[in-house]
Design an enzyme around this catalytic site. Structure first.
Site, PDB file in Angstrom:
ATOM      1  N   GLU A   8      -3.342  -1.724   2.605  1.00  0.00           N
ATOM      2  CA  GLU A   8      -2.239  -0.738   2.776  1.00  0.00           C
ATOM      3  C   GLU A   8      -1.063  -1.121   3.507  1.00  0.00           C
ATOM      4  O   GLU A   8      -0.278  -2.900   3.995  1.00  0.00           O
ATOM      5  CB  GLU A   8      -2.770  -0.695   3.972  1.00  0.00           C
ATOM      6  CG  GLU A   8      -2.293   1.004   4.720  1.00  0.00           C
ATOM      7  CD  GLU A   8      -2.946   1.282   6.780  1.00  0.00           C
ATOM      8  OE1 GLU A   8      -3.814   2.234   5.963  1.00  0.00           O
ATOM      9  OE2 GLU A   8      -3.381   0.748   7.003  1.00  0.00           O
ATOM     10  N   ASP A  42     -12.550   1.826   9.259  1.00  0.00           N
ATOM     11  CA  ASP A  42     -12.241   0.834   8.592  1.00  0.00           C
ATOM     12  C   ASP A  42     -12.350   0.646   7.279  1.00  0.00           C
ATOM     13  O   ASP A  42     -11.913  -0.042   5.670  1.00  0.00           O
ATOM     14  CB  ASP A  42     -12.223  -0.690   9.473  1.00  0.00           C
ATOM     15  CG  ASP A  42     -11.608  -0.106  11.150  1.00  0.00           C
ATOM     16  OD1 ASP A  42     -10.603  -0.479  10.852  1.00  0.00           O
ATOM     17  OD2 ASP A  42     -12.283  -0.419  11.642  1.00  0.00           O
ATOM     18  N   ASP A  77      -8.105  -3.070   4.116  1.00  0.00           N
ATOM     19  CA  ASP A  77      -7.572  -2.216   5.226  1.00  0.00           C
ATOM     20  C   ASP A  77      -7.993  -3.460   6.532  1.00  0.00           C
ATOM     21  O   ASP A  77      -8.227  -3.677   7.303  1.00  0.00           O
ATOM     22  CB  ASP A  77      -8.044  -1.445   6.031  1.00  0.00           C
ATOM     23  CG  ASP A  77      -7.899  -0.775   6.872  1.00  0.00           C
ATOM     24  OD1 ASP A  77      -6.721  -0.530   7.161  1.00  0.00           O
ATOM     25  OD2 ASP A  77      -8.800  -0.300   7.970  1.00  0.00           O
TER      26      ASP A  77
END
Length: 184
Positions: free
Chosen positions: A66, A137, A7
């Protein structure tokens, strides 16, 4: 199969390494790289070093990151893009294939809700994986790894289908010939 989920972020970069053995998922390692309040180039360098170390320790086979999404501001989107670039470069340098997933797809695969909030992501990470992430996160990175493990068979079948279709099409379409006539 071991997958590293990343992330990306320039102030907090979450990572989660998940191993699948049959139907069982196990967290190998997870955490958040926090390079501090330093100039962007230094923060990105520290994230690069941290992700390199995670890859060296965990030896993942694939990486899940992501996908790009619209940030709150152009500046935020630019900085996020720089952190994503570091994550992609680290994986490429290690020779690892990278798979990208939209945030809503990750949330749907992980929690069953494509609009899950931070609390739900944290609860699911604790319940599904027995992990105890402190920050969203870290939970998001674990979710990226789990999403890829869940979607991997479909992604590979789709990729093989595309290659097979292109190969079949190439066999059906004869090589192009130059039909121009030469001048008399």
């Amino acid at each position: 199969m071991i997958v590293l989920g990343i992330d990306p972020g320039s102030r907090r970069c979450g990572f989660g390494v998940v191993e699948r053995e049959g139907a069982r998922l196990r967290v190998v390692e997870s955490g958040v790289l926090e390079p501090g309040d330093l100039p962007i180039a230094v923060r990105l360098g520290r994230i690069l070093d941290g992700l390199d170390a995670v890859i060296a320790r965990a030896r993942p086979a694939e990486v899940s990151v992501e996908a790009v999404f619209c940030g709150a501001s152009p500046r935020s989107a630019l900085v996020l893009g720089q952190a994503r670039g570091v994550a992609l470069a680290v994986a490429a340098r290690a020779g690892l294939p990278v798979f990208e997933y939209a945030p809503a797809e990750v949330k749907l695969a992980f929690t069953g809700n494509g609009r899950a909030g931070k609390d739900q992501m944290l609860r699911t990470a604790r319940m599904l994986l027995g992990a105890s992430p402190d920050l969203s996160d870290e939970a998001d990175a674990l979710a990226l790894a789990v999403c890829h493990l869940a979607r991997r068979p479909l992604r590979l079948a789709t990729a093989a289908g595309k290659r097979g279709a292109a190969s079949a099409l190439a066999r059906l379409v004869p090589a192009r010939r130059d039909h121009r006539r030469s001048a008399p």
